[in-house]
Scaffold this active site. Structure first.
Site, PDB file in Angstrom:
ATOM      1  N   LEU A 146      55.033 -60.809  40.936  1.00 52.51           N
ATOM      2  CA  LEU A 146      54.031 -59.742  40.837  1.00 52.51           C
ATOM      3  C   LEU A 146      54.263 -58.854  39.619  1.00 52.51           C
ATOM      4  O   LEU A 146      55.386 -58.651  39.172  1.00 52.51           O
ATOM      5  CB  LEU A 146      53.989 -58.896  42.112  1.00 52.51           C
ATOM      6  CG  LEU A 146      55.197 -58.060  42.519  1.00 52.51           C
ATOM      7  CD1 LEU A 146      55.273 -56.753  41.761  1.00 52.51           C
ATOM      8  CD2 LEU A 146      55.120 -57.786  44.013  1.00 52.51           C
ATOM      9  N   CYS A 260      61.891 -54.951  34.517  1.00 53.67           N
ATOM     10  CA  CYS A 260      62.109 -56.397  34.727  1.00 53.67           C
ATOM     11  C   CYS A 260      62.423 -57.157  33.445  1.00 53.67           C
ATOM     12  O   CYS A 260      63.533 -57.638  33.269  1.00 53.67           O
ATOM     13  CB  CYS A 260      60.895 -57.003  35.410  1.00 53.67           C
ATOM     14  SG  CYS A 260      60.585 -56.259  37.009  1.00 53.67           S
TER      15      CYS A 260
HETATM   16  C1  UGA Z   1      56.834 -58.675  34.726  1.00 54.14           C
HETATM   17  C2  UGA Z   1      56.163 -60.059  34.871  1.00 54.14           C
HETATM   18  O1  UGA Z   1      54.910 -60.071  34.196  1.00 54.14           O
HETATM   19  C3  UGA Z   1      55.928 -60.393  36.352  1.00 54.14           C
HETATM   20  O2  UGA Z   1      55.395 -61.708  36.486  1.00 54.14           O
HETATM   21  C4  UGA Z   1      57.264 -60.302  37.088  1.00 54.14           C
HETATM   22  O3  UGA Z   1      57.102 -60.563  38.484  1.00 54.14           O
HETATM   23  C5  UGA Z   1      57.839 -58.909  36.902  1.00 54.14           C
HETATM   24  O4  UGA Z   1      58.037 -58.636  35.502  1.00 54.14           O
HETATM   25  C6  UGA Z   1      59.159 -58.854  37.626  1.00 54.14           C
HETATM   26  O5  UGA Z   1      60.086 -59.540  37.211  1.00 54.14           O
HETATM   27  O6  UGA Z   1      59.233 -58.234  38.686  1.00 54.14           O
HETATM   28  P1  UGA Z   1      55.925 -56.158  34.792  1.00 54.14           P
HETATM   29  O7  UGA Z   1      57.307 -55.723  34.466  1.00 54.14           O
HETATM   30  O8  UGA Z   1      55.156 -55.463  35.854  1.00 54.14           O
HETATM   31  O9  UGA Z   1      55.903 -57.711  35.219  1.00 54.14           O
HETATM   32  O10 UGA Z   1      55.106 -56.004  33.453  1.00 54.14           O
HETATM   33  P2  UGA Z   1      54.213 -56.867  32.459  1.00 54.14           P
HETATM   34  O11 UGA Z   1      52.795 -56.653  32.787  1.00 54.14           O
HETATM   35  O12 UGA Z   1      54.684 -58.264  32.346  1.00 54.14           O
HETATM   36  O13 UGA Z   1      54.528 -56.083  31.100  1.00 54.14           O
HETATM   37  C7  UGA Z   1      55.872 -55.968  30.631  1.00 54.14           C
HETATM   38  C8  UGA Z   1      55.917 -55.254  29.319  1.00 54.14           C
HETATM   39  O14 UGA Z   1      55.397 -56.084  28.289  1.00 54.14           O
HETATM   40  C9  UGA Z   1      55.128 -53.953  29.257  1.00 54.14           C
HETATM   41  O15 UGA Z   1      55.898 -52.979  28.576  1.00 54.14           O
HETATM   42  C10 UGA Z   1      53.899 -54.319  28.454  1.00 54.14           C
HETATM   43  O16 UGA Z   1      53.379 -53.231  27.748  1.00 54.14           O
HETATM   44  C11 UGA Z   1      54.466 -55.371  27.513  1.00 54.14           C
HETATM   45  N1  UGA Z   1      53.457 -56.327  27.010  1.00 54.14           N
HETATM   46  C12 UGA Z   1      52.783 -57.139  27.866  1.00 54.14           C
HETATM   47  C13 UGA Z   1      53.235 -56.420  25.647  1.00 54.14           C
HETATM   48  O17 UGA Z   1      53.854 -55.700  24.836  1.00 54.14           O
HETATM   49  N2  UGA Z   1      52.312 -57.320  25.190  1.00 54.14           N
HETATM   50  C14 UGA Z   1      51.616 -58.128  26.012  1.00 54.14           C
HETATM   51  O18 UGA Z   1      50.792 -58.920  25.524  1.00 54.14           O
HETATM   52  C15 UGA Z   1      51.854 -58.045  27.385  1.00 54.14           C
END
Ligand code: UGA
Length: 434
Positions: A146, A260
């Site tokens: 998630l 995460c």
């Molecule tokens: C992440 C994973 O996407 C989930 O599948 C996983 O379950 C979760 O970690 C976990 O291990 O519990 P999350 O930490 O909620 O989820 O956040 P993301 O939406 O993946 O974003 C992570 C970071 O990457 C954020 O700081 C976001 O701003 C950055 N990001 C995301 C980017 O810089 N560029 C992108 O294109 C996408």
């Protein structure tokens, strides 16, 4: 069922499982958290969670407790405690996993299933399986994918369900139990993958490592694009049309943070080293380094935009959460940029629709404004570090221009329409964009 550990993962899992008809007890050692949840109050910002909590509680299907003994009577137990980074090291800290399993063992009954959801280094499940089997119960590993901000959606309609089990009858039976637990998603055609314990643990680490790598890849391209005078956003659009690559997770800017991705890639690499295969994931150190370099670059862009004179200058920082739709500030690149600018003597004013309370508790030295326009007022420069709709869609350059002292914007998420901002008289700086 019981859900042990009621943080992001556990609280959402408990509420979601109650919403599909299960009888759920959530257990957490933190009395305040358990009490809030029992009152239907989410201890963190997560769309739809409170609605589900209240419905579950009202229907009598959802309770919360601080006593492990209350797990007795449940036949399926989900382990959802945190696995933070060890202080001073890259490996995961398994203290909470071990303590929770130890505390649960005396309350397990024959044929109970314990499903591990926490993100753990590969090999952890095998180590725990024998102890659980000695209590007559069966351990399976059921990683969670998630995303914060989408947690309810992702839990109820996951894109896949992975269950790792031991060979033999007990393992097969436990897999059937989990298939029943997730019946609505399984019946809707969600892929249900059965693996061994080690593979299930690795799937989780590999998925997060891949996502982090994808983000750092595009940010590495942003570094090149900047030097070459190219535009990384257009580049991402163009390569993203190739379905083998795909456009998602090619969002460039100040990079990834949160509770995460950063800690998981470090723990993954640390475990690989323990297994004598550190070389195989040596690139993850580079992924981490590229990611951290983006924060330096954003700070440098602000400094340059202010002509090198930062001390005493007012900088509006739009965003504090590590991403939109979250109040989570764990390893937030947005706050890191704000803290560094403050360290250089800037008069920093941070605003965020959800994360001000968390941010001000962690960094009281920063200035804060709950109202976006208050943050913008008299700013010498504006830096967008979390791409909330409030800044990306609902802030017109004309409106912002009437509030600030200097029309200088640094787009740390490459999320603004550069042409529109320039047309309104702003000096626009993206991160590897034109
Ligand atoms: C992440 C994973 O996407 C989930 O599948 C996983 O379950 C979760 O970690 C976990 O291990 O519990 P999350 O930490 O909620 O989820 O956040 P993301 O939406 O993946 O974003 C992570 C970071 O990457 C954020 O700081 C976001 O701003 C950055 N990001 C995301 C980017 O810089 N560029 C992108 O294109 C996408």
């Amino acid at each position: 069922m019981s859900v042990i550990g009621c943080g992001y993962l556990g609280a959402v899992h408990a509420a979601a499982m109650a919403s599909i008809g299960h009888d759920v007890i959530g257990i957490d050692v933190d009395e305040r958290k358990a009490a809030a949840l029992a009152d239907g109050i989410a201890p963190f910002f997560e769309p739809r969670l409170e609605e589900l909590l209240r419905e579950g509680i009202a229907a009598g299907r959802l309770r919360f407790s601080t006593r492990m003994a209350d797990a007795e009577g449940a036949t399926v137990h989900f382990l959802a405690v945190g696995t933070p980074q060890q202080p001073g090291a890259h490996a995961a800290d398994l203290r909470f996993v071990d303590a929770a399993v130890e505390a649960l063992l005396p309350h397990l009954r024959a044929d109970d299933v314990l499903a591990g959801k926490s993100t753990v280094p590969v090999g952890t499940a095998a180590r725990l399986a024998d102890r659980v089997a000695a209590a007559g119960a069966t351990l399976v590993w059921n990683p969670e994918f998630l995303r914060e901000g989408w947690a309810v959606h992702d839990t109820l309609t996951p894109d896949r369900i992975v269950v790792g089990a031991t060979e033999g009858d007990a393992g097969a039976r436990a897999v059937d139990v989990l298939r029943d637990v997730y019946r609505p998603a399984v019946d809707a055609g969600t892929p249900f993958l059965v693996t061994d314990l080690a593979t299930a643990e690795l799937v989780k680490g590999a998925a997060n490592a891949f996502l982090a790598t994808k983000i750092s890849f595009i940010n590495a391209m942003a570094e090149i694009a900047e030097a070459a005078g190219a535009d990384v956003r257009l580049l991402a659009d163009a390569i993203g049309h190739d379905t083998r690559i795909g456009r998602r997770y090619l969002g460039s800017g100040i990079g990834f943070g949160g509770g995460c991705l950063p800690k998981d890639i470090r723990a993954f690499a640390a475990r690989a080293e323990e297994l004598g295969r550190g070389e195989a994931v040596g690139f993850l150190h580079e992924v981490d380094a590229i990611n951290l370099r983006r924060r330096d670059r954003a700070v440098q862009l602000v400094v340059d935009a202010l002509g090198g004179r930062v001390f005493g200058r007012r900088v509006a920082v739009l965003g504090a959460a590590f991403k939109p739709f979250s109040d989570d500030i764990r390893d937030s690149p947005a706050l890191d940029v704000a803290v560094r600018l403050r360290g250089l003597g800037a008069d920093v004013v941070v605003t965020d629709p959800a994360a001000i309370d968390n941010a001000s508790a962690a960094h009281p030295q920063l200035g804060y404004a709950r109202d976006r326009d208050d943050a913008l007022r008299d700013a010498d420069a504006v830096v967008i570090v979390t791409e909330w709709d409030e800044y990306r869609r609902h802030l017109s350059p004309e409106h912002a221009g009437a509030l600030v002292r200097g029309r200088v914007v640094i787009d740390g998420r490459n999320c603004l329409d550069a042409g529109a901002w320039r047309a309104a008289g702003w000096t626009y700086h993206g991160m590897g964009t034109r």
